[in-house]
Design a protein around this motif. Structure first.
Motif, PDB file in Angstrom:
ATOM      1  N   LEU A   1      -5.623   9.639  21.814  1.00  0.00           N
ATOM      2  CA  LEU A   1      -6.215   8.315  21.996  1.00  0.00           C
ATOM      3  C   LEU A   1      -6.208   7.630  20.635  1.00  0.00           C
ATOM      4  O   LEU A   1      -6.595   8.230  19.630  1.00  0.00           O
ATOM      5  CB  LEU A   1      -7.659   8.477  22.501  1.00  0.00           C
ATOM      6  CG  LEU A   1      -8.362   7.249  23.015  1.00  0.00           C
ATOM      7  CD1 LEU A   1      -7.712   6.768  24.296  1.00  0.00           C
ATOM      8  CD2 LEU A   1      -9.826   7.543  23.250  1.00  0.00           C
ATOM      9  N   VAL A   2      -5.750   6.391  20.595  1.00  0.00           N
ATOM     10  CA  VAL A   2      -5.760   5.656  19.336  1.00  0.00           C
ATOM     11  C   VAL A   2      -6.698   4.468  19.456  1.00  0.00           C
ATOM     12  O   VAL A   2      -6.554   3.647  20.366  1.00  0.00           O
ATOM     13  CB  VAL A   2      -4.340   5.160  18.971  1.00  0.00           C
ATOM     14  CG1 VAL A   2      -4.382   4.332  17.693  1.00  0.00           C
ATOM     15  CG2 VAL A   2      -3.387   6.321  18.828  1.00  0.00           C
ATOM     16  N   LEU A   3      -7.663   4.419  18.553  1.00  0.00           N
ATOM     17  CA  LEU A   3      -8.584   3.290  18.514  1.00  0.00           C
ATOM     18  C   LEU A   3      -8.267   2.477  17.270  1.00  0.00           C
ATOM     19  O   LEU A   3      -8.090   3.033  16.184  1.00  0.00           O
ATOM     20  CB  LEU A   3     -10.031   3.785  18.467  1.00  0.00           C
ATOM     21  CG  LEU A   3     -11.133   2.733  18.481  1.00  0.00           C
ATOM     22  CD1 LEU A   3     -12.386   3.304  19.129  1.00  0.00           C
ATOM     23  CD2 LEU A   3     -11.480   2.239  17.089  1.00  0.00           C
ATOM     24  N   VAL A   4      -8.197   1.174  17.421  1.00  0.00           N
ATOM     25  CA  VAL A   4      -7.872   0.330  16.280  1.00  0.00           C
ATOM     26  C   VAL A   4      -9.040  -0.613  16.005  1.00  0.00           C
ATOM     27  O   VAL A   4      -9.665  -1.140  16.931  1.00  0.00           O
ATOM     28  CB  VAL A   4      -6.561  -0.449  16.520  1.00  0.00           C
ATOM     29  CG1 VAL A   4      -6.662  -1.332  17.738  1.00  0.00           C
ATOM     30  CG2 VAL A   4      -6.166  -1.252  15.302  1.00  0.00           C
ATOM     31  N   ALA A   5      -9.365  -0.769  14.727  1.00  0.00           N
ATOM     32  CA  ALA A   5     -10.454  -1.664  14.339  1.00  0.00           C
ATOM     33  C   ALA A   5     -10.079  -2.338  13.032  1.00  0.00           C
ATOM     34  O   ALA A   5      -9.215  -1.858  12.297  1.00  0.00           O
ATOM     35  CB  ALA A   5     -11.756  -0.897  14.171  1.00  0.00           C
ATOM     36  N   LYS A   6     -10.714  -3.451  12.764  1.00  0.00           N
ATOM     37  CA  LYS A   6     -10.472  -4.138  11.497  1.00  0.00           C
ATOM     38  C   LYS A   6     -11.102  -3.334  10.377  1.00  0.00           C
ATOM     39  O   LYS A   6     -12.252  -2.909  10.483  1.00  0.00           O
ATOM     40  CB  LYS A   6     -11.091  -5.534  11.534  1.00  0.00           C
ATOM     41  CG  LYS A   6     -10.269  -6.539  12.293  1.00  0.00           C
ATOM     42  CD  LYS A   6     -10.637  -7.962  11.900  1.00  0.00           C
ATOM     43  CE  LYS A   6     -11.883  -8.415  12.606  1.00  0.00           C
ATOM     44  NZ  LYS A   6     -11.633  -8.871  13.956  1.00  0.00           N
ATOM     45  N   ALA A   7     -10.359  -3.139   9.301  1.00  0.00           N
ATOM     46  CA  ALA A   7     -10.902  -2.419   8.154  1.00  0.00           C
ATOM     47  C   ALA A   7     -12.145  -3.140   7.645  1.00  0.00           C
ATOM     48  O   ALA A   7     -12.137  -4.350   7.466  1.00  0.00           O
ATOM     49  CB  ALA A   7      -9.848  -2.341   7.056  1.00  0.00           C
ATOM     50  N   GLY A   8     -13.229  -2.391   7.482  1.00  0.00           N
ATOM     51  CA  GLY A   8     -14.434  -2.959   6.883  1.00  0.00           C
ATOM     52  C   GLY A   8     -15.341  -3.696   7.846  1.00  0.00           C
ATOM     53  O   GLY A   8     -16.391  -4.196   7.451  1.00  0.00           O
TER      54      GLY A   8
ATOM     55  N   TRP B   1      -7.022 -15.904   4.945  1.00  0.00           N
ATOM     56  CA  TRP B   1      -6.479 -14.787   5.715  1.00  0.00           C
ATOM     57  C   TRP B   1      -5.046 -15.091   6.101  1.00  0.00           C
ATOM     58  O   TRP B   1      -4.690 -16.258   6.296  1.00  0.00           O
ATOM     59  CB  TRP B   1      -7.300 -14.569   6.990  1.00  0.00           C
ATOM     60  CG  TRP B   1      -8.735 -14.299   6.735  1.00  0.00           C
ATOM     61  CD1 TRP B   1      -9.756 -15.216   6.676  1.00  0.00           C
ATOM     62  CD2 TRP B   1      -9.341 -13.020   6.491  1.00  0.00           C
ATOM     63  NE1 TRP B   1     -10.945 -14.591   6.406  1.00  0.00           N
ATOM     64  CE2 TRP B   1     -10.729 -13.234   6.288  1.00  0.00           C
ATOM     65  CE3 TRP B   1      -8.846 -11.718   6.410  1.00  0.00           C
ATOM     66  CZ2 TRP B   1     -11.617 -12.201   6.012  1.00  0.00           C
ATOM     67  CZ3 TRP B   1      -9.728 -10.701   6.154  1.00  0.00           C
ATOM     68  CH2 TRP B   1     -11.098 -10.930   5.955  1.00  0.00           C
ATOM     69  N   PRO B   2      -4.223 -14.059   6.246  1.00  0.00           N
ATOM     70  CA  PRO B   2      -2.838 -14.311   6.660  1.00  0.00           C
ATOM     71  C   PRO B   2      -2.781 -14.782   8.107  1.00  0.00           C
ATOM     72  O   PRO B   2      -3.585 -14.363   8.930  1.00  0.00           O
ATOM     73  CB  PRO B   2      -2.157 -12.948   6.499  1.00  0.00           C
ATOM     74  CG  PRO B   2      -3.254 -11.945   6.543  1.00  0.00           C
ATOM     75  CD  PRO B   2      -4.491 -12.629   6.027  1.00  0.00           C
ATOM     76  N   GLY B   3      -1.836 -15.678   8.396  1.00  0.00           N
ATOM     77  CA  GLY B   3      -1.625 -16.117   9.778  1.00  0.00           C
ATOM     78  C   GLY B   3      -0.874 -15.047  10.550  1.00  0.00           C
ATOM     79  O   GLY B   3      -0.558 -13.994  10.000  1.00  0.00           O
ATOM     80  N   PRO B   4      -0.581 -15.324  11.811  1.00  0.00           N
ATOM     81  CA  PRO B   4       0.125 -14.339  12.663  1.00  0.00           C
ATOM     82  C   PRO B   4       1.490 -13.965  12.098  1.00  0.00           C
ATOM     83  O   PRO B   4       2.017 -12.892  12.362  1.00  0.00           O
ATOM     84  CB  PRO B   4       0.283 -15.087  13.992  1.00  0.00           C
ATOM     85  CG  PRO B   4      -0.620 -16.263  13.928  1.00  0.00           C
ATOM     86  CD  PRO B   4      -0.846 -16.582  12.491  1.00  0.00           C
TER      87      PRO B   4
ATOM     88  N   ARG C   1      -6.399  -9.382   2.842  1.00  0.00           N
ATOM     89  CA  ARG C   1      -5.774  -8.831   4.038  1.00  0.00           C
ATOM     90  C   ARG C   1      -6.778  -8.179   4.971  1.00  0.00           C
ATOM     91  O   ARG C   1      -6.555  -8.082   6.169  1.00  0.00           O
ATOM     92  CB  ARG C   1      -4.703  -7.804   3.653  1.00  0.00           C
ATOM     93  CG  ARG C   1      -3.300  -8.368   3.618  1.00  0.00           C
ATOM     94  CD  ARG C   1      -2.255  -7.304   3.884  1.00  0.00           C
ATOM     95  NE  ARG C   1      -2.737  -5.954   3.806  1.00  0.00           N
ATOM     96  CZ  ARG C   1      -2.766  -5.215   2.701  1.00  0.00           C
ATOM     97  NH1 ARG C   1      -2.322  -5.724   1.574  1.00  0.00           N
ATOM     98  NH2 ARG C   1      -3.223  -3.981   2.731  1.00  0.00           N
ATOM     99  N   ASP C   2      -7.888  -7.676   4.453  1.00  0.00           N
ATOM    100  CA  ASP C   2      -8.899  -7.124   5.343  1.00  0.00           C
ATOM    101  C   ASP C   2     -10.275  -7.196   4.688  1.00  0.00           C
ATOM    102  O   ASP C   2     -10.405  -7.556   3.518  1.00  0.00           O
ATOM    103  CB  ASP C   2      -8.548  -5.687   5.761  1.00  0.00           C
ATOM    104  CG  ASP C   2      -8.465  -4.757   4.565  1.00  0.00           C
ATOM    105  OD1 ASP C   2      -9.431  -4.711   3.786  1.00  0.00           O
ATOM    106  OD2 ASP C   2      -7.424  -4.092   4.400  1.00  0.00           O
ATOM    107  N   THR C   3     -11.296  -6.838   5.455  1.00  0.00           N
ATOM    108  CA  THR C   3     -12.659  -7.018   5.000  1.00  0.00           C
ATOM    109  C   THR C   3     -12.995  -6.073   3.840  1.00  0.00           C
ATOM    110  O   THR C   3     -13.807  -6.396   2.979  1.00  0.00           O
ATOM    111  CB  THR C   3     -13.632  -6.797   6.165  1.00  0.00           C
ATOM    112  OG1 THR C   3     -13.112  -7.465   7.299  1.00  0.00           O
ATOM    113  CG2 THR C   3     -14.995  -7.359   5.848  1.00  0.00           C
ATOM    114  N   ALA C   4     -12.360  -4.906   3.823  1.00  0.00           N
ATOM    115  CA  ALA C   4     -12.614  -3.956   2.742  1.00  0.00           C
ATOM    116  C   ALA C   4     -12.146  -4.543   1.411  1.00  0.00           C
ATOM    117  O   ALA C   4     -12.860  -4.495   0.401  1.00  0.00           O
ATOM    118  CB  ALA C   4     -11.903  -2.634   3.022  1.00  0.00           C
TER     119      ALA C   4
END
Lengths: 276, 276
Positions: free
Chosen positions: A92-99, A194-197, A210-213
């Motif tokens: 199972l892979v769970l993905v979340a935003k860093a930080g 933040w970077p766009g799509p 690039r991320d919250t961390a």
DNA sequence: TCCAGTGATACCCCTGCGGTATCGATCGGC
DNA sequence: GCCGATCGATACCGCAGGGGTATCACTGGA
């Protein structure tokens, strides 16, 4: 329509250039030209307007680009999930935003691990806006998303938590002494970009993150200030101050999964998370 | 993975028989056997357990069947919508259950038709459970669904109306004199049987029906009684009585569309409907 | 006018898909 | 226990079509 044709078309539509698209696909340019022509004949519509200077999408072409990307993601997802079901790789892979939502994420993982029949969960952290893609093309099975920032379109979701937002800024910043703020107060603080799509950054004054961390580190260094969900306060160093922004939109953390998911593990994890 | 392989696999998985699947696909059995073997080699997993008596799905096979169907629908949708965008066929297809939410449907269509820039809307009526399929594979662009009966999984939705349910029964039926009823009161009324997703009917006492319009006729004929949303009362003949069932779940009519829909017309229609 | 850049065309090769014939295994009936 | 029916797998063949190279045709810009 074959996936090969669709991949070819999407490559050309994205590159707007037959030569570059062919290179990206690892084939020569002539077969690519022919494949697109054949696709156009089969669909019965001109998809690309070509001149010797530029390649432009027609109306039907734009439709096929949007729908085709979704279809290719679905095909990739089918293959990836089948391969994973066959045993190689994590269950199972769970993905979340860093930080983001760190505490909640930890609680969910702990609660699920205690569940009878729990399988190995692989946690994948990524930048904002990447999660939907991973979920859609089968590289992930479940995601933690944040409304209203992330799009939950096309997924089943369950709300987990709701929270306000605060301005995070270096200790010593003029605004850091306030007990609370309003959006108007932070209007001229240069917010991070933040970077766009497409992976590029909009123009502006704030730092690129690039991320919250990453962002947290920049705030610590006194190089940035940002409005983030209150839970980002968790485990914060002394040199960063969080001031509630009372009229910022509330942020809801949701757990999301692909709607046709028939996996027992996904169902267990979701049920577990919803109980918290 | 190519669309052709996926179609072949889905055919065999559904038929659970190579010969019948080959016939359905219009090819001979040997190439089908080879195609499945090659797919299994490429995915690196056994998908079907074959004996000379039966063909059974393995775990990974079941995953591929579910995901593969969704992927094939997405590919078909891409092709259909592109073709439609090219001009042949109606500009917008709305699908609704025959006989359900008639008044609301009429209002939505009228309101949209009055909109500047409105395009031609094709209304497709169908039995319950068919709408999601049509929306998913591109034969329709928008649907009217009814929670909690229809699954809205994988679509964007907007709530339009919410209503209670009533028991519809022939005048003269013993229960027809009540001012209101509870679910317990209707427990032993033989309710109509709806076809399952596979088109077959469950065993039971009630009459077999395919849509609400049919059902209404049967009720008129005194051959059936059914619990339906209050709005089914609209335009009812004198010989049918509707008695509110106070503890039946409320039914919400929603308008649903595919999440990645970039169509101006769909957006207009939805906005229009939500305003009502 | 010439040249650079781009997509289309011509032509060739060979992979791989689909077809027919047949095999091998399994189960049921006698 | 043998025979026949059933079903998927294998062997082999022909050819459609996808991919490659060489080259053409068109458009802008210097």
């Amino acid at each position: 329509m074959e996936t090969r044709e669709l991949r070819y078309f999407v490559a050309v539509a994205e590159e707007r250039h037959f030569g570059r698209a062919a290179e990206r696909l690892g084939i020569a340019q002539p077969p690519l030209s022919r494949a697109i022509q054949q696709l156009e004949r089969r669909v019965g519509a001109r998809l690309l307007e070509r001149t010797s200077r530029e390649v432009r999408l027609t109306g039907p072409g734009a439709v096929l680009l949007a729908e085709g990307r979704a279809a290719l993601d679905a095909v990739d997802a089918a293959e990836r999930r089948t391969r994973r079901a066959a045993g190689s790789g994590p269950d199972l892979v769970l993905v979340a935003k860093a930080g983001a939502s760190e505490e909640l994420l930890a609680k969910v993982l702990d609660a699920y691990a205690a569940e009878p029949g729990a399988v190995e969960v692989d946690v994948q952290l990524c930048g904002p806006g990447q999660q939907e893609r991973l979920l859609r093309d089968g590289r992930a099975d479940v995601a933690l998303l944040h409304r209203p920032f992330d799009s939950t379109a096309g997924f089943d979701t369950e709300d987990l938590a709701s929270e306000g937002q605060s301005l995070f800024l270096p200790a010593g910043h003029p605004l850091s002494t306030h007990a609370q703020l309003r959006l108007a107060d932070v209007a001229d603080v240069p917010l991070p970009r933040w970077p766009g799509p497409d992976g590029t950054y909009p123009n502006g004054a704030g730092p690129q993150v690039r991320d919250t961390a990453q962002l947290r580190q920049l705030v610590s260094l006194g190089r940035a200030a940002a409005v983030l969900p209150d839970s980002a306060r968790h485990g914060l160093a002394d040199d960063v101050v969080a001031v509630p922004v009372v009229d910022a939109p509330r942020v809801t953390t949701v757990i999301a999964w692909p709607p046709h998911s028939r996996s027992r593990a996904v169902a267990d994890l979701v049920r577990c998370a919803a109980r918290l």
